[in-house]
Enzyme design. Structure first.
Site, PDB file in Angstrom:
ATOM      1  N   HIS A 356      37.874  20.485 -20.223  1.00  0.00           N
ATOM      2  CA  HIS A 356      38.442  21.493 -19.096  1.00  0.00           C
ATOM      3  C   HIS A 356      38.718  20.764 -17.812  1.00  0.00           C
ATOM      4  O   HIS A 356      38.876  21.651 -16.676  1.00  0.00           O
ATOM      5  CB  HIS A 356      37.364  22.591 -18.737  1.00  0.00           C
ATOM      6  CG  HIS A 356      37.296  23.963 -19.636  1.00  0.00           C
ATOM      7  ND1 HIS A 356      38.112  24.709 -19.801  1.00  0.00           N
ATOM      8  CD2 HIS A 356      36.370  23.749 -20.764  1.00  0.00           C
ATOM      9  CE1 HIS A 356      37.620  25.698 -20.846  1.00  0.00           C
ATOM     10  NE2 HIS A 356      36.792  25.122 -21.296  1.00  0.00           N
ATOM     11  N   LYS A 534      38.725  31.896  -5.994  1.00  0.00           N
ATOM     12  CA  LYS A 534      38.157  30.886  -6.979  1.00  0.00           C
ATOM     13  C   LYS A 534      37.075  30.128  -6.394  1.00  0.00           C
ATOM     14  O   LYS A 534      36.862  30.098  -5.280  1.00  0.00           O
ATOM     15  CB  LYS A 534      39.415  29.758  -7.651  1.00  0.00           C
ATOM     16  CG  LYS A 534      40.277  29.316  -6.378  1.00  0.00           C
ATOM     17  CD  LYS A 534      41.153  28.345  -7.011  1.00  0.00           C
ATOM     18  CE  LYS A 534      42.832  29.363  -7.334  1.00  0.00           C
ATOM     19  NZ  LYS A 534      43.008  29.094  -8.700  1.00  0.00           N
ATOM     20  N   ARG A 535      36.570  29.427  -7.294  1.00  0.00           N
ATOM     21  CA  ARG A 535      35.547  28.413  -6.808  1.00  0.00           C
ATOM     22  C   ARG A 535      35.866  27.549  -5.614  1.00  0.00           C
ATOM     23  O   ARG A 535      37.241  26.850  -5.673  1.00  0.00           O
ATOM     24  CB  ARG A 535      35.089  27.354  -8.065  1.00  0.00           C
ATOM     25  CG  ARG A 535      33.909  26.625  -7.735  1.00  0.00           C
ATOM     26  CD  ARG A 535      33.208  26.029  -8.913  1.00  0.00           C
ATOM     27  NE  ARG A 535      34.463  25.481  -9.885  1.00  0.00           N
ATOM     28  CZ  ARG A 535      34.886  24.114  -9.788  1.00  0.00           C
ATOM     29  NH1 ARG A 535      34.282  23.443  -9.084  1.00  0.00           N
ATOM     30  NH2 ARG A 535      35.681  23.853 -10.803  1.00  0.00           N
ATOM     31  N   LYS A 540      41.111  22.143  -5.250  1.00  0.00           N
ATOM     32  CA  LYS A 540      41.715  23.549  -5.311  1.00  0.00           C
ATOM     33  C   LYS A 540      42.233  24.077  -4.193  1.00  0.00           C
ATOM     34  O   LYS A 540      43.116  24.941  -3.834  1.00  0.00           O
ATOM     35  CB  LYS A 540      40.726  24.850  -5.573  1.00  0.00           C
ATOM     36  CG  LYS A 540      40.254  24.570  -7.226  1.00  0.00           C
ATOM     37  CD  LYS A 540      38.932  25.758  -7.272  1.00  0.00           C
ATOM     38  CE  LYS A 540      38.503  25.432  -8.755  1.00  0.00           C
ATOM     39  NZ  LYS A 540      39.520  25.622  -9.765  1.00  0.00           N
ATOM     40  N   THR A 642      42.996  30.390 -15.016  1.00  0.00           N
ATOM     41  CA  THR A 642      43.197  31.698 -15.417  1.00  0.00           C
ATOM     42  C   THR A 642      43.438  32.890 -14.639  1.00  0.00           C
ATOM     43  O   THR A 642      43.987  33.862 -14.716  1.00  0.00           O
ATOM     44  CB  THR A 642      41.981  32.115 -16.649  1.00  0.00           C
ATOM     45  OG1 THR A 642      41.077  32.018 -15.743  1.00  0.00           O
ATOM     46  CG2 THR A 642      41.919  31.264 -17.666  1.00  0.00           C
ATOM     47  N   LYS A 646      46.403  36.223 -14.258  1.00  0.00           N
ATOM     48  CA  LYS A 646      45.796  37.472 -13.976  1.00  0.00           C
ATOM     49  C   LYS A 646      46.542  38.075 -12.823  1.00  0.00           C
ATOM     50  O   LYS A 646      47.260  39.145 -12.942  1.00  0.00           O
ATOM     51  CB  LYS A 646      44.184  37.615 -13.587  1.00  0.00           C
ATOM     52  CG  LYS A 646      43.211  37.284 -14.611  1.00  0.00           C
ATOM     53  CD  LYS A 646      41.791  36.801 -14.199  1.00  0.00           C
ATOM     54  CE  LYS A 646      41.130  36.418 -15.380  1.00  0.00           C
ATOM     55  NZ  LYS A 646      39.786  35.531 -14.744  1.00  0.00           N
TER      56      LYS A 646
END
Length: 807
Positions: A356, A534-535, A540, A642, A646
């Site tokens: 991942h 998100k985290r 990110k 993911t 969504k």
């Protein structure tokens, strides 16, 4: 084999079931029942209807000698289950009507259920989607993980800074699980290894027991049900009476306290030696229990262990359960008499590994000294595995190197297949983190792009859009998401687009009301809801989002009459307790929000919202209401994502880089319906090789330099002007994730978003085409790929076995 069916039930019959549980399971009558009592009674009434298909699925698996999939994961972020179960049983409308007949509000009862604190982010939510799809597809499976008492943590903000408190989801009874006290396995740690009469014996120093708790996982239309089996750690001796009688009450309970520590918290802080030890024990604890359990099940059917790979597929979700290889080899050798060659071959025939991450620090490595101290027998077996690997391939890749045990390399060597989770990621796995092993084992790396379950992530969480889709293309799409392609033909129909926008407006109003009820303030539903959830991690790039927000604030102040598009920037996510930079970013977002939201010159067109304690239930409210999806990670760093799927499924165009599954989403929805910016993965690598790339990028961007100067000088932290000095200097001097280099491209792309959003009809069409064209990203398609290409695990539902997309 024929599909199972659930007998129909009327609202009045279901009301009776709820009242029966209220009386006999909760010990209450309806006049004195609390919201908790109603919720538990509803849950138990639904659970009753899961048990029969669950048992029938197990019977069919035994009768068919079906191959079982065992999915090992540190996380299963399952969220609330009432609505999930009701939808898959086809009883959501019945349950709502039954509660209404009893004078209860179904939505309030559902909202009373705590989120199961069994995960953190995408890894755990993916595992939950996969369990849903495995049941929907009728593939016999067990999910194996840890029954965390407190999960990750509950996030709160104190003067804008993240504070962590313990999750308390298990302070109440968990309605969905069945405790299995008869299913318990010893898990050993420490001690020493010696030879006796030609046999290797591991004499441990400490043992805890792994005790099983089962949650049935029902698939769409209740045609199949699988099991999520979670392990709780318990002592071999619960209570030391002698210590208690001596007055040493703490020592009397010490065995229980030490054992429970293992299954208490998800991802304990491993910046300390004691934290590393606990984390390693956790990973071995649930992996060993799972391997012992699947071997017991296989042998109970009279299986020959030499044929284990024909009946057992073990999927390692990231490196956390990588110890499964050595553990299976240990059990085959030490308890079942296999020689090492046969044991390694048999174990490898069962094991597959999902990678991942491309972040080297995320591929776990354990100090060898710690590993020897906690798992001495496994260290010996890893030496055997490494020797066999080196002999077989002539490779230069070591598993034991520089005083460390490299779990990524161990998982790769012991797997018959290694898969990435997006097309780009799988290619980069071959080129970067596992380039040498890819040469040693050509063909071992394959791709299985992630997916999401449409049952939860559209059907359940977005009723207005669900109803529109049902009216437009029929009701069978939740089981075949590519039927959404049929919506594209309606993207030019003004009536359909008006209805699509009305669904979005309804969801935005719901979110606005939810935020107001949770201590915030109502938002303007006419504004663009621009969301990044998100985290919190540097790659990110929530920081880049915040910097662009401040730059936009400056532009609005400088040009107040320029006709700005009203925008609400919504953030959500937690930072790991030991991740200092991520926690600084959270603090900065909240500090900036305090200043910008209070500015009378801009507050009508720009707001920042950061609700605390992001979880699955919050995502189910945020995602349907989102206008713009932020997927802005540094290219080459996000394996898949993911959340991006969504958002697109729920009609939110993406602003993003060519990273992870963004690449495939853009291919599906079309370049005209995706806002692309930033460097490619190859350009990122090239830019990092240039000297002073960050400094030069800032100096070339007066807009960015101004923002950094404001942050550095304390505009957003007047009481502590040096609060963000290190954060700003990090961007000037290091900026490994290239926030500075992508900033101007990101800012320009956001202005294109402003222009596009101002064209309401055009934006709605873009949003509708996102929904219509992302049916490929169903986790049913992903699991079909795993079943076909990795597990060789057929469906046991007759209607599924003939489908081309299922093995």
């Amino acid at each position: 084999m024929s599909a199972m069916s659930i007998p129909p039930v009327s609202p009045s019959e279901f009301s009776a079931d709820i009242l029966r549980h209220l009386k006999h399971s909760l010990g209450k009558d309806d006049s004195h029942a609390s919201l908790y009592d109603w919720r538990m009674s509803l849950s138990l009434a639904l659970r009753d209807r899961v048990v029969d298909p669950w048992f029938e699925s197990t019977r069919k698996t035994y009768e068919a000698r079906g191959k079982r999939v065992y999915y090992l994961s540190m996380e299963f972020l399952i969220g609330r289950l009432i609505e999930d179960v009701a939808v898959n049983l086809g009883l959501d409308a019945v349950a709502e009507a039954a509660l209404a007949d009893l004078g209860q509000d179904y939505a309030a009862v559902v909202a009373n259920e705590p989120d199961a604190a069994l995960g953190n982010g995408g890894l755990g939510r993916l595992a939950a989607c996969f369990m849903d799809s495995l049941s929907t597809l009728g593939i016999p499976a067990y999910g194996y993980g840890i029954r965390y008492e407190h999960g990750l943590f509950e996030q709160h903000f104190e003067d804008g800074a993240q504070r962590e408190t313990a999750e308390t989801w298990l302070s109440q009874r968990h309605a969905w699980e069945f405790e299995r006290p008869e299913v318990s396995y010893p898990i050993d740690f420490g001690g020493h290894v010696f030879e006796e009469n030609g046999k290797t014996i591991w004499r441990c120093a400490e043992t805890v027991m792994a005790s099983a708790y089962d949650t049935p996982v029902i698939g769409w239309q209740a045609q199949w049900a699988n099991t999520l089996r979670l392990w709780a750690a318990k002592p071999t001796t619960a209570f030391d009476l002698a210590s208690f009688n001596r007055g040493d009450y703490i020592a009397a309970s010490a065995p229980e306290a030490l054992a429970r520590t293992i299954s208490r918290v998800l991802y304990p802080d491993d910046t300390t030696d004691i934290g590393k030890e606990l984390r390693l024990k956790q990973e071995y604890f649930f992996t060993s229990a799972s391997i012992q359990d699947l071997l017991r099940r296989f042998l109970s059917e009279g299986g020959d262990l030499n044929e284990l790979p024909d009946h057992v597929a073990i999927q390692l979700n990231d490196t956390h359960p990588a110890i499964a290889g050595p553990e299976l080899v240990r059990l085959l050798m030490d308890e079942h008499g296999f020689d090492k060659e046969a044991a390694i071959k048999t174990a490898r025939g069962c094991l597959a590994y999902t990678n991942h991450t491309l972040l080297p620090e995320a591929l776990e490595r354990w100090p060898e000294e710690l590993f020897i101290r906690i798992l001495p027998r496994h260290h010996q077996i890893i030496q055997m595995i490494e020797a066999a690997h080196l002999s077989e391939t002539g490779s230069a890749v070591r598993i034991l190197e520089h005083g460390e045990v490299k779990m990524g390399e161990l998982a790769f060597v012991m797997a018959h297949h290694v898969n990435g989770v997006s097309a780009l990621h799988s290619d980069l796995v071959k080129e970067t983190v596992f380039a040498d092993l890819h040469r040693d084992y050509p063909g071992r790396i394959i791709n299985q792009t992630n997916g999401i379950t449409p049952r939860r992530w559209l059907y359940s969480c977005n009723p207005p859009l669900r109803n529109l889709i049902n009216e437009t293309i029929g009701t069978s799409w939740p089981n075949d998401l590519q039927q959404l392609d049929g919506l594209a033909a309606h993207a030019g129909d003004p009536a359909f687009l008006d209805a699509f926008q009305a669904a979005k407006d309804s969801n935005k109003a719901r979110l606005s009301n939810w935020l107001k009820d949770h201590g915030g303030h109502a938002l303007d539903p006419e504004a663009m809801f621009d969301v990044q959830i998100k985290r919190i991690h540097e790659y990110k790039r929530q920081l880049m989002n915040l910097l662009e927000t401040v730059a936009l604030w400056n532009e609005i102040r400088d040009n107040p009459n320029a006709g700005w598009t009203p925008r609400v920037k919504i953030f959500g996510g937690k930072a790991a307790p030991g991740y200092v930079v991520a926690k600084q970013i959270i603090h900065l977002i909240n500090d900036a929000a305090k200043v910008i939201n209070a500015d009378p010159a801009t507050r009508d067109v720009l707001q920042i919202v950061y609700p605390e304690n992001y979880n699955v239930s919050m995502a189910e409210i945020l995602i349907p209401a989102t206008d713009l999806s932020e997927q802005i990670s540094t290219a080459g760093k996000e394996a898949s994502g993911t959340g991006n799927m969504k958002f697109a499924l729920n009609g939110a165009p993406t602003i993003g880089t060519l990273d992870g599954a963004n690449v495939e989403i853009r291919d599906c929805v079309g370049a005209d319906n995706f806002f692309l910016f930033g460097l490619t993965a190859a350009e990122v690598t090239a830019r990092r090789a240039e000297p002073d790339y960050a400094r030069r990028a800032i100096e070339a961007s007066p807009r960015l330099a101004r923002v950094l100067s404001q942050i550095d000088s304390g505009v957003f932290s007047p009481g502590d002007r040096g609060r963000y000095g290190d954060l700003v200097q990090g961007l000037w001097n290091h900026d490994y994730f290239l926030v500075t280099c992508d900033f101007d491209s990101y800012f320009d792309s956001q202005r294109q978003v402003d222009t596009a959003f101002a064209d309401k009809a055009g934006w709605t069409r873009m949003a509708a085409l996102n929904t219509a064209r992302v049916g490929w990203f169903s986790s049913d398609r992903t699991i079909s790929g795993y079943a076909r290409d990795i597990w060789n695990a057929p469906s046991l539902i007759a209607s599924r076995t003939s489908r081309k997309d299922v093995a």
